[in-house]
Design a protein around this motif. Structure first.
Motif, PDB file in Angstrom:
ATOM      1  N   THR A 104      -6.300  -2.105  -6.164  1.00 50.19           N
ATOM      2  CA  THR A 104      -7.022  -0.918  -6.611  1.00 50.19           C
ATOM      3  C   THR A 104      -6.141   0.327  -6.596  1.00 50.19           C
ATOM      4  O   THR A 104      -5.121   0.380  -5.916  1.00 50.19           O
ATOM      5  N   ILE A 105      -6.604   1.322  -7.321  1.00 45.50           N
ATOM      6  CA  ILE A 105      -6.044   2.668  -7.288  1.00 45.50           C
ATOM      7  C   ILE A 105      -7.222   3.598  -7.031  1.00 45.50           C
ATOM      8  O   ILE A 105      -8.192   3.587  -7.784  1.00 45.50           O
ATOM      9  N   SER A 106      -7.153   4.383  -5.958  1.00 44.39           N
ATOM     10  CA  SER A 106      -8.256   5.251  -5.577  1.00 44.39           C
ATOM     11  C   SER A 106      -7.826   6.710  -5.600  1.00 44.39           C
ATOM     12  O   SER A 106      -6.772   7.057  -5.062  1.00 44.39           O
ATOM     13  N   HIS A 107      -8.647   7.555  -6.209  1.00 42.83           N
ATOM     14  CA  HIS A 107      -8.409   8.994  -6.205  1.00 42.83           C
ATOM     15  C   HIS A 107      -8.857   9.515  -4.852  1.00 42.83           C
ATOM     16  O   HIS A 107     -10.004   9.331  -4.445  1.00 42.83           O
TER      17      HIS A 107
ATOM     18  N   ILE B   2      -3.382   9.909  -4.788  1.00 41.34           N
ATOM     19  CA  ILE B   2      -4.045   8.630  -5.030  1.00 41.34           C
ATOM     20  C   ILE B   2      -3.537   7.589  -4.054  1.00 41.34           C
ATOM     21  O   ILE B   2      -2.395   7.640  -3.602  1.00 41.34           O
TER      22      ILE B   2
ATOM     23  N   VAL C  94      -2.781   3.600  -3.612  1.00 44.52           N
ATOM     24  CA  VAL C  94      -2.480   2.461  -4.466  1.00 44.52           C
ATOM     25  C   VAL C  94      -2.307   1.224  -3.601  1.00 44.52           C
ATOM     26  O   VAL C  94      -1.536   1.231  -2.639  1.00 44.52           O
TER      27      VAL C  94
ATOM     28  N   GLU D 297       0.835  -1.190   0.000  1.00 41.08           N
ATOM     29  CA  GLU D 297       0.000   0.000   0.000  1.00 41.08           C
ATOM     30  C   GLU D 297       0.875   1.247   0.000  1.00 41.08           C
ATOM     31  O   GLU D 297       1.877   1.292   0.688  1.00 41.08           O
TER      32      GLU D 297
END
Length: 124
Positions: free
Chosen positions: A88-91, A82, A84, A68
């Motif tokens: 997943t990749i989250s804004h 972001i 990571v 992470e």
């Protein structure tokens, strides 16, 4: 007749010795050739990255665990925070590109999350 027989044995010994040396030299060449090829590949990839001039720049990376991390990337003049993970990749947040530092951005996010948390507690 003994002389030709001794001569043949000597030729075989020389031939066997030269064969061993050929194998050793070939092995040393192959062992030296592999790292040289890897170095060249790495060098050409680096040159391609310089020539490509990507519109996406990684400004800072903060590791949070084994797989992470938080990444601050800049895309078309805007900075994006972001998250990571391996799946997943989250804004998380967008910032103007002229922000002070990654640490100040994280503090701002913490303040906003704390304010949101207080608002949620007050509503409950």
């Amino acid at each position: 007749m003994a002389v030709p027989h001794l001569y043949a044995i000597g030729v075989q010994e020389v031939s066997a010795t030269s064969s061993v040396w050929k194998v050793v030299v070939s092995l040393v060449f192959v062992i030296a050739f592999i790292p040289a090829c890897l170095w060249l590949m790495k060098r050409f990839q680096f040159a391609q990255m310089k020539l490509g001039q990507s519109d996406i720049k990684v400004v800072h990376v903060q590791s949070l665990g084994a797989k992470e991390k938080l990444m601050l990337v800049e895309v078309e003049g805007e900075r994006l925070l972001i998250g990571v993970t391996s799946h997943t990749i989250s804004h998380l947040k967008s910032f103007p590109s002229k922000a002070n530092s990654f640490a100040s951005m994280l503090e701002e996010v913490d303040r906003e999350n704390a304010a949101d948390h207080k608002n949620n507690e007050g509503a409950a």
